[in-house]
Design a protein around this motif. Structure first.
Motif, short mmCIF file in Angstrom:
data_model
loop_
_atom_site.label_atom_id
_atom_site.label_comp_id
_atom_site.label_asym_id
_atom_site.label_seq_id
_atom_site.Cartn_x
_atom_site.Cartn_y
_atom_site.Cartn_z
N ALA A 355 27.38 67.37 68.10
CA ALA A 355 28.38 66.78 67.12
C ALA A 355 29.90 66.94 67.39
CB ALA A 355 27.98 67.30 65.64
N GLU A 356 30.75 66.17 67.20
CA GLU A 356 32.03 66.26 67.61
C GLU A 356 33.07 65.91 66.32
OE1 GLU A 356 33.13 67.68 70.29
OE2 GLU A 356 30.96 67.56 71.19
N LEU A 363 32.74 64.06 60.95
CA LEU A 363 31.80 64.54 61.92
C LEU A 363 30.89 63.28 62.56
CD1 LEU A 363 30.42 67.25 62.65
CD2 LEU A 363 28.72 66.81 61.02
N ARG A 364 31.21 63.37 63.71
CA ARG A 364 30.42 62.46 64.60
C ARG A 364 29.27 63.14 65.36
NH1 ARG A 364 34.00 59.54 68.77
NH2 ARG A 364 34.55 58.54 66.80
N VAL A 365 28.05 62.54 65.09
CA VAL A 365 26.85 63.19 65.20
C VAL A 365 26.06 62.38 66.36
CG1 VAL A 365 24.53 64.39 64.81
CG2 VAL A 365 26.54 64.35 63.01
N TYR A 366 25.67 62.80 67.45
CA TYR A 366 25.13 61.92 68.59
C TYR A 366 23.67 62.45 68.76
CZ TYR A 366 30.10 61.80 70.09
OH TYR A 366 31.43 61.29 69.98
N ASP A 367 22.85 61.31 69.07
CA ASP A 367 21.52 61.50 69.22
C ASP A 367 21.25 62.10 70.76
OD1 ASP A 367 18.86 61.41 68.85
OD2 ASP A 367 18.37 59.37 69.48
N PRO A 434 26.27 74.18 67.26
CA PRO A 434 27.24 73.04 66.83
C PRO A 434 28.30 73.19 65.80
CG PRO A 434 24.78 73.00 65.85
CD PRO A 434 24.85 74.23 66.90
N ILE A 435 29.22 72.46 65.60
CA ILE A 435 30.27 72.78 65.00
C ILE A 435 29.87 72.98 63.45
CG2 ILE A 435 31.11 70.47 64.67
CD1 ILE A 435 34.09 71.86 64.96
#
Length: 476
Positions: A355-356, A363-367, A434-435
């Motif tokens: 996540a970024e 919050l932007r979460v990636y797979d 993760p943040i």
């Protein structure tokens, strides 16, 4: 998948054992997240410990037991922040206004005082400000970036060259300036504090690990709310009302333990922690589920084909002072009352999605998997075994970090294994940061499900190599 002997040299006939698959491991993660705020976060909470005791017994582990020790529970029943006449959204700082067990309160009218901005809270910032009797406003800063960890690593598995330089400045919240700033604030006579989550996404629902001795009340606010407070104070609204009420109480921490005896009493300890501040899908239902997967797998192997005893340990009090970890070390390492001798530790935590912080603060979460490290202080053949396991089972974005490089910089191992590691046990500790790790956002959907079984397979390979290594040859 059925595994036979995993290539470890042996004169015994081959065994067949099945590792739980992603769906099965995820089902245990899901079960644990039902117990929101589990462990010491809820007074006298038995739920996750009882579940794990039952699961260990179902798997056929021996000498299943629960170790209890006194820990702490803290709960806010009311909080408020008003700057001038403007209410500000916030969350209480857990274990602030920590004056001992019992009710705590800022009084019927709350704390009304001027607010003083000390920026990042460095010594020079406090030297320029009079905070005596006032409310300190400061920026919470995270200080352990991905770039620092990558620089300390000796091996990094990233076959798809996935590192984005823009990600490298993102820091996890484990190491921050909170302790130093509050020590300065209290020493200077501050009456309260407001922490601005300056390096965080748009949330104030953060619950960092326990810091003792924070005797003044505190609240967290988002980066945007911090800017608003600064604008209000610049326009003349320099007085704040801070209210905090609740209770602090002793509550037992419960560590769940089970064994699979081997041919030797020399013991490999396999560890995570079962408690959580929130739903805790990543921290640490995912790590606990990995320990369950390994316990289930090794329970299918006959005792005579396990070279060393395996000890499965699921800790409590990770968030409330690590009292369970300290008691475990006293009981099983420092002065063990059992012939079983712990010769190695394997710790598993946080099977997480990356996540970024997006451009708008969301919050932007990636797979894809979060960057993760394996901290270790083992011999060169075992370092190689770690690398082989990572590559064989495709654990992308995984870094091997020797603890002798990192420990002197930060004074501790930044994982649940720290107490065991500092007690002198050779350690292999898998973790990501993760943040959102300490946030209410750590929900079931943040678990990187495709890696659940591969992580278990990789660590079975590592444990097999530990079991086949003479105990006096494990340490670096």
């Amino acid at each position: 998948m059925t595994i036979q002997n995993r290539g470890v040299p042996s004169d015994d006939p081959p065994y067949a054992a099945t590792m739980p698959d992603n769906e099965t491991i995820f089902s245990w993660v899901k079960d644990l997240t039902v117990f929101t705020g589990r462990g010491t976060q809820t007074v006298d909470d038995h739920r996750s410990a009882d579940y794990l005791l039952d699961t260990f017994r179902t798997f056929g582990l021996a000498d299943v037991q629960q170790q209890e020790t006194e820990s702490l529970h803290w709960r806010a029943t009311r909080s408020q922040l008003i700057i001038g006449a403007t209410p500000i959204s916030h969350s209480p700082v857990v274990f602030s206004l920590d004056t001992g067990n019992g009710p705590f309160s800022t009084g019927p009218d709350g704390l009304i005082a001027p607010i003083v901005d000390v920026g990042d809270g460095q010594e020079d910032d406090f030297a320029r400000a009079d905070v005596n009797g006032k409310i300190v406003l400061f920026n919470l800063r995270f200080i352990l970036s991905r770039s620092l960890l990558l620089a300390a690593g000796e091996f990094f598995y990233d076959p798809h060259d996935s590192v984005d330089p823009a990600d490298l400045d993102t820091a996890n919240p484990y190491l921050n300036n909170y302790d130093d700033v509050l020590e300065r604030a209290i020493a200077a006579g501050a009456a309260g504090f407001v922490g601005v989550l300056a390096d965080y996404f748009d949330s104030h629902d953060i619950r960092p690990e326990y810091t003792p001795g924070i005797t003044i009340p505190g609240l967290w606010v988002t980066k945007a709310a911090g800017a608003r407070i600064r604008a209000l104070t610049a326009s003349g609204a320099g007085t704040a009302t801070l209210r905090l009420e609740g209770e602090r109480a002793p509550t037992p921490a419960r560590t769940v333990i089970g064994y699979l005896p081997g041919r030797s009493s020399d013991t490999i300890m396999i560890q995570s922690h079962h408690d959580s501040a929130w739903d805790g899908g990543v921290e640490d239902a995912s790590g606990t589920a990995e320990v369950l997967a390994l316990a289930r797998y090794y329970s299918q192997i006959p005792q005579q084909q396990r070279p060393k005893t395996l000890m499965f340990v699921l800790m409590d009090s990770h968030w409330t002072g690590y009292q369970a970890h300290a008691k475990f070390v006293d009981t099983f390492i420092t002065a063990p009352a059992t012939p079983r001798r712990i010769v190695a530790n394997v710790t598993l935590e946080h099977i997480a999605k990356q996540a970024e912080i997006g451009p708008n603060g969301q919050l932007r979460v990636y797979d894809r998997p979060e960057y993760r490290g394996i901290f270790e202080n083992v011999s060169p053949p075992l370092k190689t075994a770690i690398e082989n396991a990572v590559t064989t089972h495709g654990l992308q974005r995984t870094l091997r970090l020797p603890t002798d490089k990192l420990f002197p910089l930060i004074g501790e191992l930044p994982t649940d294994a720290d107490h065991v590691y500092q007690a002198g046990i050779p350690t292999i500790s898998f973790i990501s940061g993760p943040i959102y790790l300490y946030d209410k956002a750590d929900t079931l959907d943040k678990v990187y499900k495709p890696d659940l079984a591969p992580v278990a397979h990789a660590f079975a390979d590592i444990i097999d190599q530990l079991a086949a290594t003479p105990s006096d040859k494990i340490r670096s």
